[in-house]
Design a protein around this motif. Structure first.
Motif, PDB file in Angstrom:
ATOM      1  N   ILE A   1     -10.238  -5.424  -6.710  1.00 60.68           N
ATOM      2  CA  ILE A   1      -9.984  -4.397  -7.717  1.00 60.68           C
ATOM      3  C   ILE A   1     -11.266  -3.620  -7.977  1.00 60.68           C
ATOM      4  O   ILE A   1     -12.345  -4.204  -8.095  1.00 60.68           O
ATOM      5  N   ARG A   2     -11.123  -2.286  -8.123  1.00 63.51           N
ATOM      6  CA  ARG A   2     -12.302  -1.468  -8.390  1.00 63.51           C
ATOM      7  C   ARG A   2     -12.543  -1.443  -9.908  1.00 63.51           C
ATOM      8  O   ARG A   2     -12.313  -0.427 -10.585  1.00 63.51           O
ATOM      9  N   PHE A   3     -12.998  -2.581 -10.423  1.00 60.94           N
ATOM     10  CA  PHE A   3     -13.098  -2.732 -11.873  1.00 60.94           C
ATOM     11  C   PHE A   3     -14.100  -1.742 -12.477  1.00 60.94           C
ATOM     12  O   PHE A   3     -13.935  -1.301 -13.620  1.00 60.94           O
ATOM     13  N   GLY A   4     -15.106  -1.368 -11.677  1.00 62.07           N
ATOM     14  CA  GLY A   4     -16.100  -0.402 -12.156  1.00 62.07           C
ATOM     15  C   GLY A   4     -15.458   0.910 -12.583  1.00 62.07           C
ATOM     16  O   GLY A   4     -15.920   1.565 -13.535  1.00 62.07           O
ATOM     17  N   LEU A   5     -14.380   1.285 -11.895  1.00 59.70           N
ATOM     18  CA  LEU A   5     -13.702   2.533 -12.259  1.00 59.70           C
ATOM     19  C   LEU A   5     -13.037   2.398 -13.632  1.00 59.70           C
ATOM     20  O   LEU A   5     -13.167   3.268 -14.493  1.00 59.70           O
ATOM     21  N   GLY A   6     -12.370   1.279 -13.831  1.00 58.74           N
ATOM     22  CA  GLY A   6     -11.739   1.043 -15.129  1.00 58.74           C
ATOM     23  C   GLY A   6     -12.769   0.993 -16.244  1.00 58.74           C
ATOM     24  O   GLY A   6     -12.562   1.504 -17.338  1.00 58.74           O
ATOM     25  N   TRP A   7     -13.909   0.374 -15.926  1.00 55.48           N
ATOM     26  CA  TRP A   7     -14.993   0.292 -16.931  1.00 55.48           C
ATOM     27  C   TRP A   7     -15.504   1.692 -17.260  1.00 55.48           C
ATOM     28  O   TRP A   7     -15.627   2.073 -18.427  1.00 55.48           O
ATOM     29  N   ALA A   8     -15.769   2.470 -16.196  1.00 52.09           N
ATOM     30  CA  ALA A   8     -16.311   3.818 -16.407  1.00 52.09           C
ATOM     31  C   ALA A   8     -15.347   4.672 -17.229  1.00 52.09           C
ATOM     32  O   ALA A   8     -15.765   5.532 -18.014  1.00 52.09           O
TER      33      ALA A   8
ATOM     34  N   GLY B   1       0.836  -1.195   0.000  1.00 55.22           N
ATOM     35  CA  GLY B   1       0.000   0.000   0.000  1.00 55.22           C
ATOM     36  C   GLY B   1       0.866   1.239   0.000  1.00 55.22           C
ATOM     37  O   GLY B   1       2.090   1.158   0.200  1.00 55.22           O
ATOM     38  N   HIS B   2       0.272   2.396  -0.231  1.00 55.35           N
ATOM     39  CA  HIS B   2       1.020   3.657  -0.231  1.00 55.35           C
ATOM     40  C   HIS B   2       0.985   4.286   1.159  1.00 55.35           C
ATOM     41  O   HIS B   2       0.060   4.064   1.925  1.00 55.35           O
ATOM     42  N   GLY B   3       1.984   5.098   1.465  1.00 54.20           N
ATOM     43  CA  GLY B   3       1.985   5.882   2.703  1.00 54.20           C
ATOM     44  C   GLY B   3       2.801   5.251   3.815  1.00 54.20           C
ATOM     45  O   GLY B   3       3.337   4.144   3.678  1.00 54.20           O
ATOM     46  N   HIS B   4       2.902   5.984   4.925  1.00 60.58           N
ATOM     47  CA  HIS B   4       3.686   5.519   6.079  1.00 60.58           C
ATOM     48  C   HIS B   4       3.133   4.196   6.605  1.00 60.58           C
ATOM     49  O   HIS B   4       1.946   3.955   6.569  1.00 60.58           O
ATOM     50  N   GLY B   5       4.021   3.351   7.102  1.00 54.29           N
ATOM     51  CA  GLY B   5       3.592   2.083   7.700  1.00 54.29           C
ATOM     52  C   GLY B   5       2.918   1.148   6.718  1.00 54.29           C
ATOM     53  O   GLY B   5       2.080   0.329   7.095  1.00 54.29           O
ATOM     54  N   HIS B   6       3.288   1.275   5.443  1.00 50.34           N
ATOM     55  CA  HIS B   6       2.661   0.447   4.413  1.00 50.34           C
ATOM     56  C   HIS B   6       2.931  -1.039   4.631  1.00 50.34           C
ATOM     57  O   HIS B   6       3.998  -1.422   5.089  1.00 50.34           O
ATOM     58  N   THR B   7       1.928  -1.858   4.294  1.00 47.56           N
ATOM     59  CA  THR B   7       2.112  -3.307   4.300  1.00 47.56           C
ATOM     60  C   THR B   7       1.595  -3.826   2.960  1.00 47.56           C
ATOM     61  O   THR B   7       1.095  -3.050   2.150  1.00 47.56           O
ATOM     62  N   GLU B   8       1.716  -5.145   2.769  1.00 45.72           N
ATOM     63  CA  GLU B   8       1.310  -5.697   1.477  1.00 45.72           C
ATOM     64  C   GLU B   8      -0.194  -5.502   1.233  1.00 45.72           C
ATOM     65  O   GLU B   8      -1.008  -5.739   2.118  1.00 45.72           O
ATOM     66  N   ALA B   9      -0.517  -5.053   0.043  1.00 48.86           N
ATOM     67  CA  ALA B   9      -1.911  -4.857  -0.369  1.00 48.86           C
ATOM     68  C   ALA B   9      -1.922  -5.014  -1.885  1.00 48.86           C
ATOM     69  O   ALA B   9      -1.666  -4.078  -2.637  1.00 48.86           O
ATOM     70  N   SER B  10      -2.217  -6.259  -2.314  1.00 52.93           N
ATOM     71  CA  SER B  10      -1.954  -6.673  -3.699  1.00 52.93           C
ATOM     72  C   SER B  10      -2.630  -5.832  -4.775  1.00 52.93           C
ATOM     73  O   SER B  10      -2.117  -5.717  -5.885  1.00 52.93           O
ATOM     74  N   ALA B  11      -3.803  -5.261  -4.469  1.00 50.93           N
ATOM     75  CA  ALA B  11      -4.548  -4.553  -5.518  1.00 50.93           C
ATOM     76  C   ALA B  11      -4.140  -3.088  -5.644  1.00 50.93           C
ATOM     77  O   ALA B  11      -4.664  -2.360  -6.495  1.00 50.93           O
ATOM     78  N   THR B  12      -3.186  -2.636  -4.799  1.00 45.63           N
ATOM     79  CA  THR B  12      -2.853  -1.208  -4.741  1.00 45.63           C
ATOM     80  C   THR B  12      -2.504  -0.620  -6.102  1.00 45.63           C
ATOM     81  O   THR B  12      -3.034   0.428  -6.493  1.00 45.63           O
ATOM     82  N   VAL B  13      -1.619  -1.271  -6.822  1.00 47.30           N
ATOM     83  CA  VAL B  13      -1.128  -0.659  -8.060  1.00 47.30           C
ATOM     84  C   VAL B  13      -2.223  -0.648  -9.122  1.00 47.30           C
ATOM     85  O   VAL B  13      -2.424   0.354  -9.809  1.00 47.30           O
TER      86      VAL B  13
END
Ligand SMILES: NC(=O)c1ccc[n+]([C@@H]2O[C@H](COP(=O)([O-])OP(=O)(O)OC[C@H]3O[C@@H](n4cnc5c(N)ncnc54)[C@H](O)[C@@H]3O)[C@@H](O)[C@H]2O)c1
Ligand SMILES: [Zn+2]
Ligand SMILES: [Zn+2]
Length: 405
Positions: free
Chosen positions: A329-336, A278-290
């Motif tokens: 994944i926020r696929f709706g955003l990509g679709w829109a 994930g982004h920001g301080h104290g980031h940990t793994e968050a696979s969908a971030t990118v």
């Protein structure tokens, strides 16, 4: 000749250098070899004396225990070498040729190969379409982080360097043709980068740096590279990229706006994959971030190049969904936004000849961009450890000490 030193996956976090025996023109049983591939004859293949073979982020997914790779698997899919033996059915490749091996193994005879989709060849991997050397679930073709390796379908696959002496002068650039230069280029090209494009590249590992350099070669007006690793971001700046330290900032759009005057780019490339943080301080793994971030910042109608690797099984996944590669994944955003997504292995053969010419004519400086760093095969375990810690280097193993230092 009998010995053949090779780099072998030795359980989570460990690699070792072992003798695996000199190869011949048949795929024999061994760790990770699909039973249906055992005994497969390769008279269309050659034996290479390996000149250079690079360590890749894709290898690290296995070594970190994030795949089902079995212990004993011989690593290495980025191979450049000299032909020292040719099979009975090889017509054009000759002993003594210095060649780059595309990491995707492809038969040249199936429907996909005929359509230039060599990354999903139908005939080389009983598990699924597509294959690679030294990789889990890829059929069991023996890896090339070794002194000698067998390469099938030689006439179809191998890219011969026109002049051996000239090639050895530029070998640290040419060694990137087996994977990361075509992969970075494919990422940028399939994201639609053209003259004047503004581009965001996620990840400043070797693939991200290769994508950034490729975007420059394709005529981008601004290339912005994001990562959480300051040393790697400095490497991106060394050849003219803008950078964003995502360990310090969690709003990518705002950071892009500070650089470009608007929070959007024309094209974006994911060179991170499923182990994203994930982004920001104290980031940990968050696979969908990118994937979510690039949908957010890419212009409507834009294209997303996604060479970063996503898996169908991840024993180290943070939850049950992640363990089967199911991401939020926020696929709706990509679709829109009517985005186009381009994923999968890179069809290396589409790009390697053109990129070779760019290297030989001094147009591309890929070794410098990725900070190619030569090591011996005995230093490979240290190379893996340093790369895992985030060294801003692309390690190139020189198994025979044949590259001038
Ligand atoms: N499609 C293909 O054919 C192909 C070929 C080669 C490599 N790959 C894949 O490309 C990816 C990159 O390879 P590499 O060798 O550069 O790996 P790498 O592990 O060296 O680099 C990944 C980088 O991503 C950074 N990162 C993590 N989270 C991030 C985030 N949210 N935003 C931006 N950066 C972030 C890490 O700090 C690291 O520097 C891997 O997944 C690899 O498997 C795919
Ligand atoms: Zn690779
Ligand atoms: Zn094929």
């Amino acid at each position: 000749m009998s010995g053949n030193k090779a780099v072998v996956y030795n359980g989570v976090g460990k690699v070792a250098v072992k003798d695996i025996g000199y190869p011949d023109l048949v795929l024999r049983d061994g760790p990770g070899v699909n039973p249906l591939n055992v005994g497969r004859k390769c008279e269309h293949g050659v034996i290479l004396k390996v000149v250079t073979t690079n360590i890749c982020g894709s290898d690290q997914h296995m070594v970190r225990g994030r795949t089902t790779a079995p212990e004993g698997l011989v690593l290495g899919h980025e191979i450049t070498g000299e032909v020292i033996e040719v099979g009975r059915d090889v017509e054009y490749i000759k002993k003594g040729d210095l060649v780059s091996v595309p990491f995707n193994i492809a038969c040249g005879r199936c429907q996909m190969c005929k359509e230039q989709k060599t990354h999903v060849c139908l005939n080389v991997n009983p598990d699924r379409p597509g294959s690679a050397y030294g990789y889990v679930d890829m059929g069991g073709w023996v890896g090339g982080q070794s002194e000698y390796v067998m390469v099938p379908y030689a006439d179809f696959q191998l890219l011969k360097f026109p002049d051996k002496e000239q090639a050895m002068e530029k070998i640290l650039d040419l060694t990137m043709l087996s994977d990361i230069f075509p992969t970075g280029f494919h990422g940028a090209y399939s994201a639609g980068v053209k003259s004047g494009s503004t581009v965001y590249v996620a990840g400043a590992g070797p693939v991200g740096l290769a994508a950034a350099h490729s975007a420059q070669l394709l005529g981008a007006s601004a290339v912005i590279v994001g990562d959480l690793n300051p040393e790697r971001l400095a490497q991106a700046r060394s050849f003219g990229c803008e950078t964003i330290d995502l360990s310090q900032h969690d709003n990518l759009g705002e950071q892009i706006e500070q650089i470009l005057g608007e929070p959007v780019v024309d094209a974006a490339v994911d060179c991170v994959g499923f182990e994203a943080h994930g982004h920001g301080h104290g980031h940990t793994e968050a696979s969908a971030t990118v994937l979510n971030a690039i949908m957010d910042v890419t212009q409507v109608g834009g294209r997303l190049g996604i060479p970063g690797l996503y898996v169908t099984g991840d024993p180290g996944g943070v939850d049950e969904d992640a363990k089967i590669g199911s991401l939020k994944i926020r696929f709706g955003l990509g679709w829109a936004k009517a985005h186009t997504f381009v994923t999968g292995q890179t069809p290396v053969m589409k790009y390697h000849r053109g990129l070779m010419k760019m290297i030989l004519h001094g147009k591309a400086q890929i070794a410098k961009a990725v900070n190619a760093t030569l090591i011996s095969i005995d230093e490979a375990p240290n190379g893996y450890a340093d790369f895992d810690k985030g060294a801003a280097k692309k390690f190139v193993i020189d198994p025979h000490g044949s590259v001038r230092r």
